[in-house]
Design a protein around this motif. Structure first.
Motif, short mmCIF file in Angstrom:
data_model
loop_
_atom_site.label_atom_id
_atom_site.label_comp_id
_atom_site.label_asym_id
_atom_site.label_seq_id
_atom_site.Cartn_x
_atom_site.Cartn_y
_atom_site.Cartn_z
N LEU A 123 0.85 -1.21 0.00
CA LEU A 123 0.00 0.00 0.00
C LEU A 123 0.88 1.25 0.00
CD1 LEU A 123 -2.59 -1.12 2.65
CD2 LEU A 123 -3.20 -0.34 0.35
N ALA A 124 1.91 1.23 0.85
CA ALA A 124 2.81 2.39 0.95
C ALA A 124 3.56 2.62 -0.36
CB ALA A 124 3.79 2.19 2.10
N ALA A 125 3.88 1.53 -1.06
CA ALA A 125 4.62 1.65 -2.33
C ALA A 125 3.74 2.24 -3.42
CB ALA A 125 5.13 0.28 -2.76
N THR A 126 2.43 2.02 -3.34
CA THR A 126 1.57 2.35 -4.47
C THR A 126 0.57 3.48 -4.21
OG1 THR A 126 0.18 0.49 -3.75
CG2 THR A 126 1.71 0.07 -5.57
N TYR A 127 0.21 3.70 -2.97
CA TYR A 127 -0.78 4.77 -2.70
C TYR A 127 -0.17 6.11 -3.10
CZ TYR A 127 -4.16 7.81 -0.46
OH TYR A 127 -5.09 8.78 -0.23
N GLY A 150 12.62 -4.58 2.35
CA GLY A 150 11.80 -3.85 1.39
C GLY A 150 10.98 -4.68 0.42
N LYS A 151 10.87 -6.00 0.65
CA LYS A 151 9.98 -6.77 -0.23
C LYS A 151 8.56 -6.61 0.29
CE LYS A 151 12.83 -10.40 -2.19
NZ LYS A 151 13.06 -11.86 -2.26
N THR A 152 7.66 -6.15 -0.58
CA THR A 152 6.26 -6.00 -0.19
C THR A 152 5.41 -6.71 -1.25
OG1 THR A 152 5.69 -4.03 -1.49
CG2 THR A 152 6.85 -3.66 0.60
N PRO A 157 -4.87 -15.13 -6.74
CA PRO A 157 -5.41 -16.51 -6.71
C PRO A 157 -4.42 -17.49 -7.35
CG PRO A 157 -7.08 -14.95 -7.48
CD PRO A 157 -5.80 -14.17 -7.35
N GLU A 158 -3.59 -17.01 -8.27
CA GLU A 158 -2.65 -17.89 -8.98
C GLU A 158 -1.40 -18.21 -8.16
OE1 GLU A 158 -4.08 -15.22 -10.22
OE2 GLU A 158 -5.40 -16.14 -11.71
N GLY A 159 -1.12 -17.47 -7.11
CA GLY A 159 0.08 -17.77 -6.33
C GLY A 159 0.42 -16.68 -5.33
N LYS A 160 1.38 -17.04 -4.46
CA LYS A 160 1.78 -16.12 -3.38
C LYS A 160 2.69 -15.02 -3.90
CE LYS A 160 2.91 -17.41 0.78
NZ LYS A 160 3.45 -18.09 1.98
N ASN A 161 2.50 -13.82 -3.35
CA ASN A 161 3.41 -12.68 -3.59
C ASN A 161 3.57 -12.33 -5.07
OD1 ASN A 161 3.92 -12.53 -0.84
ND2 ASN A 161 5.67 -13.91 -0.98
N LEU A 162 2.54 -12.59 -5.88
CA LEU A 162 2.72 -12.37 -7.33
C LEU A 162 2.60 -10.90 -7.71
CD1 LEU A 162 1.13 -15.50 -9.02
CD2 LEU A 162 3.52 -14.98 -8.59
N ALA A 163 2.00 -10.06 -6.88
CA ALA A 163 1.98 -8.61 -7.16
C ALA A 163 2.70 -7.92 -6.01
CB ALA A 163 0.55 -8.11 -7.26
N GLY A 164 3.72 -7.16 -6.32
CA GLY A 164 4.47 -6.54 -5.23
C GLY A 164 5.41 -5.46 -5.72
N ALA A 165 6.17 -4.91 -4.81
CA ALA A 165 7.11 -3.84 -5.14
C ALA A 165 8.22 -3.85 -4.10
CB ALA A 165 6.39 -2.50 -5.12
N PHE A 166 9.36 -3.29 -4.48
CA PHE A 166 10.40 -3.05 -3.47
C PHE A 166 10.14 -1.69 -2.86
CE2 PHE A 166 12.48 -6.24 -6.09
CZ PHE A 166 13.06 -7.05 -5.12
N LYS A 167 9.99 -1.65 -1.57
CA LYS A 167 9.74 -0.38 -0.87
C LYS A 167 10.35 -0.51 0.52
CE LYS A 167 7.44 3.44 0.48
NZ LYS A 167 7.78 4.78 0.01
N GLN A 168 11.44 0.20 0.74
CA GLN A 168 12.08 0.10 2.06
C GLN A 168 11.26 0.91 3.07
OE1 GLN A 168 14.46 -2.01 2.43
NE2 GLN A 168 15.14 -2.27 0.29
N PRO A 169 11.13 0.41 4.30
CA PRO A 169 10.42 1.20 5.32
C PRO A 169 11.25 2.41 5.74
CG PRO A 169 11.39 -0.79 6.29
CD PRO A 169 11.64 -0.87 4.81
#
Ligand code: GLY
Length: 367
Positions: A123-127, A150-152, A157-169
């Motif tokens: 959410l933080a990476a994309t909002y 930073g892995k978010t 439904p097709e698999g785990k963690n398939l949509a994401g972004a690198f975003k360091q806290p």
């Protein structure tokens, strides 16, 4: 805050500190970076994301602390469990933030385990194309792995963690007191990741874990030991992540036990937890590496003994064919080649790129 607090600086493109120690949720005003404190003093919004388990334990305390810093706190609670790392929750939370007019100068706080951290980070990476977020991990697994680096992501439904972004806290605050309320089996799951660090990087840590079994009641209360062990793991992760922030090379080593482990999770319909699947994956790959002559003799047994001592399983209830089938749908498979993280000895693993057929032979003990 105690004297035994450890701080590890993660020098990624966007640098930040990880603070580890007892009582830290009560000291956020001294630990948060300047820009977050400025947002608070200006009356900015803190979007506190937590889950139904953690909310009743620490929700109130964190809300009060954030409000005390000047934040206008917007708390939102997701259901506990992996199902919440979904597109549905992601869209719900985006809409929640938009309807509350959260702006780019506001901050997300992720209070919980890996699910809360991964979802909040995405959410933080994309909002609004990116806002600050702070990780407040409350599980051992989140403390040593998912809150740092930073892995978010969310699952599809097709698999785990398939949509994401690198975003360091912007900062990670790990209050070791939160581990006291963890269910024994969730704590043991985190121990699998801790043992992984011993296997891939730090033979001395492996020895510490042999001499002090973290799952034993007196060790679970040993704050100094937990702070030390978590700090060692975070420091190893720091060393790896600063070399390969975007996971194109050496960072792969953190996946020791995970390629087989993810397949085990999938084959079990996610009935077998991540930590237990990783424990089985580490034991299986080490035994195979030993048979293939890559790994020093006897390491498989030493690892199995340690995992068993932590109440973790070492054998998977699936055939090599089932495991391979599950491995082929892993997002890390490129073409017909697979990267397997293979131990040579305790504290040292290598990345072996091999064909699927060679991986199959190795897992079957034929290579
Ligand atoms: N959890 C593995 C990594 O952060 O690369």
């Amino acid at each position: 805050m105690t004297n035994s607090m450890k701080t590890i600086h993660i020098n990624t493109a966007s640098p930040y500190d990880v603070h580890i120690g007892s009582g830290l949720l009560n000291s956020m005003g001294q630990l948060l970076p300047e820009r977050i404190l400025k947002a608070a003093a200006a009356g900015g919004k803190a979007v506190l994301i937590t889950d139904t388990n953690v909310e009743s334990l620490y929700g109130e305390r964190v809300c009060t602390a954030l409000a005390g810093l000047g934040f206008h706190v917007l708390k939102t609670v997701i259901p506990a469990g992996e199902e919440a790392k979904s597109g549905e929750q992601y869209l719900r939370l985006l809409s929640f933030m938009a309807s509350e007019r959260v702006s780019r100068s506001d901050v997300i706080f992720a209070l919980g385990g890996g699910v809360v951290g991964d979802l909040s980070g995405f959410l933080a990476a994309t909002y609004q194309r990116g806002i600050d977020f702070v990780q407040l991990p409350t599980t051992l697994l989140a403390a040593v792995d998912s809150s740092v680096g930073g892995k978010t992501a969310i699952n599809l439904p097709e698999g785990k963690n398939l949509a994401g972004a690198f975003k360091q806290p912007a900062c990670v605050i790990m209050d070791t007191d939160t581990l006291e309320t963890l269910d024994a089996s969730v704590f043991a799951d985190g121990c699998a990741e801790v043992i992984k660090y011993g296997m891939i990087w730090d033979g001395e840590l492996f020895e510490v874990l042999q001499n002090h079994v973290l799952t034993e009641p007196e060790q679970r209360k040993n704050t100094a030991l937990l702070t030390d062990v978590i700090s060692r793991c975070v420091d190893i992760k720091r060393e790896i992540v600063i070399q390969d922030e975007l996971d194109k090379g050496i960072r792969n080593i953190l996946n020791f036990g995970h390629t087989v482990g993810h397949s085990i999770e999938k084959n079990s319909g996610f009935e077998i937890s991540h930590g237990r699947a990783v424990a089985m994956g580490m034991a299986i790959i080490t035994e195979a590496a030993e048979k293939a002559g890559i790994c020093q003799a006897g390491i498989g047994e030493e690892l199995r003994d340690l995992l068993t001592g932590y109440g973790l399983p070492v054998e998977a209830p699936f055939t090599v064919e089932d495991l391979l089938e599950g491995m082929l749908s892993d997002k890390k498979i490129e073409g017909q080649k697979i990267n397997l993280i293979v131990p040579q000895q305790i504290g040292c693993c290598i990345i072996r790129r091999m064909s699927v057929s060679n991986a199959q032979r190795m897992l079957a003990g034929e290579a």
